[in-house]
Design a protein around this motif. Structure first.
Motif, short mmCIF file in Angstrom:
data_model
loop_
_atom_site.label_atom_id
_atom_site.label_comp_id
_atom_site.label_asym_id
_atom_site.label_seq_id
_atom_site.Cartn_x
_atom_site.Cartn_y
_atom_site.Cartn_z
N ILE A 126 -6.41 -5.03 9.43
CA ILE A 126 -6.68 -4.25 8.23
C ILE A 126 -5.80 -4.72 7.08
N SER A 127 -4.52 -4.95 7.38
CA SER A 127 -3.58 -5.43 6.37
C SER A 127 -4.04 -6.76 5.78
N ASP A 128 -4.48 -7.68 6.63
CA ASP A 128 -4.95 -8.98 6.15
C ASP A 128 -6.19 -8.82 5.27
N ARG A 129 -7.08 -7.92 5.69
CA ARG A 129 -8.32 -7.73 4.95
C ARG A 129 -8.08 -7.17 3.55
N HIS A 130 -7.08 -6.29 3.44
CA HIS A 130 -6.78 -5.65 2.15
C HIS A 130 -5.70 -6.37 1.36
N GLY A 131 -5.10 -7.41 1.96
CA GLY A 131 -4.03 -8.12 1.28
C GLY A 131 -2.76 -7.30 1.16
N TRP A 132 -2.50 -6.45 2.15
CA TRP A 132 -1.33 -5.56 2.10
C TRP A 132 -0.04 -6.27 2.51
N PRO A 134 0.82 -1.20 0.00
CA PRO A 134 0.00 0.00 0.00
C PRO A 134 0.86 1.26 0.00
N GLU A 163 -2.78 5.41 1.81
CA GLU A 163 -3.78 4.38 2.08
C GLU A 163 -3.71 3.91 3.52
N VAL A 164 -2.50 3.73 4.03
CA VAL A 164 -2.34 3.29 5.42
C VAL A 164 -2.83 4.37 6.37
N ALA A 206 -6.53 4.43 6.66
CA ALA A 206 -7.02 3.36 7.54
C ALA A 206 -6.83 3.71 9.01
#
Length: 279
Positions: free
Chosen positions: A248-254, A2, A6-7, A10
């Protein structure tokens, strides 16, 4: 990976900057919105040793609870320690983002993390946010213990569960009094005594308790006071915040790598007890 923007978006959703106190200085201090972020470090204080840790970690973003420039500045020259922090961050392409009183008021926020570290059940905010229809956001938390403890036992639990500091836990009140309900507030909490009394709790755990407010609070009621180190009451939030960003990272695939600094930045580093002092 990201982009920083974007971070930050969030993080601002977790801790809206608009909910910070008017006097506060939250948000992004430095960083290119278009830079990519792969590694993030959370800490309480934006001091040089934390920034050096971020450099060694090869972090792209440092998120701290305390602001770097709370009262503003006219210079970021490296001839002073805050200027050196800024120079080190920029030279190493590390962004700095601050979540202070907006993280205090959040749900979950700083005091939720403190309550969790002490194994307390949160009942609600100590000072509710009037804009929150659900009544979950606000300053401090009112909590219940899983079973009654004496003041002495609860202080021992706090000393064991919170990060170790030179201060430990100072206590005012009858050591053998029973504690069933507790108000907690991460950071400086002696401006909240009226709210603590109104909550009708048995004890109040916070930090930075000054002589006169504490003395007056004890004169008002048998409320037990537990005074921990400021840094120690806020550090548990770093673990909570890191877990939130991980989700959040897992949800967005970051695929972000999120770390929490364990460096103790409490300014007090030793303690010499008075001979014969009560323990």
């Amino acid at each position: 990976m990201p982009r920083l923007s974007e971070v930050i978006a969030a993080l601002d959703a977790l801790w809206p900057p608009a909910s910070a106190e008017d006097w506060d200085a939250v948000g992004t201090v430095c960083g290119d919105p278009d830079q990519e972020v792969s590694r993030v470090l959370f800490a309480v204080d934006p001091v040089q040793e934390i920034v050096d840790e971020a450099v060694k970690l090869d972090a792209d973003l440092l998120v701290t609870h305390h602001p770097l420039y709370l009262r503003g500045t006219t210079t970021v020259a490296a001839s002073n320690f805050k200027g050196r922090v800024v120079h080190t961050l920029i030279k190493n392409d590390i962004a700095l983002h601050v979540a202070h009183t907006n993280a205090d008021r959040a749900d979950p926020g700083v005091s939720d993390a403190l309550a969790g570290a002490l194994d307390l059940r949160v009942v609600g905010p100590l000072v509710p946010d009037p804009t929150d229809a659900d009544g979950r956001r606000g300053l401090g938390r009112v909590c219940e213990l899983d079973h009654p403890l004496t003041v002495r036992e609860f202080a021992a639990r706090a000393a064991e569960r919170l990060p170790a500091t030179a201060q430990g836990i100072r206590v005012a009140g009858d050591p053998e009094a029973l504690v069933r309900t507790v108000a907690v507030s991460g950071g400086s909490g002696d401006s909240l005594f009226a709210d603590v009394r109104a909550a009708g709790v048995d004890a109040f755990l916070t930090a930075d308790l000054r002589h006169h407010p504490a003395s007056e609070a004890r004169a008002h009621s048998p409320l037990a006071l537990l005074d921990a180190a400021h840094w120690a009451t806020e550090w548990p939030w770093c673990e909570l915040a890191a877990a939130q960003l991980d989700e959040i990272s897992d949800r967005h695939g970051w695929d972000l790598r999120v770390h929490v600094s364990k460096t103790v930045t409490d300014p007090w580093n030793s303690h010499s007890p008075s001979p014969g002092a009560p323990n």
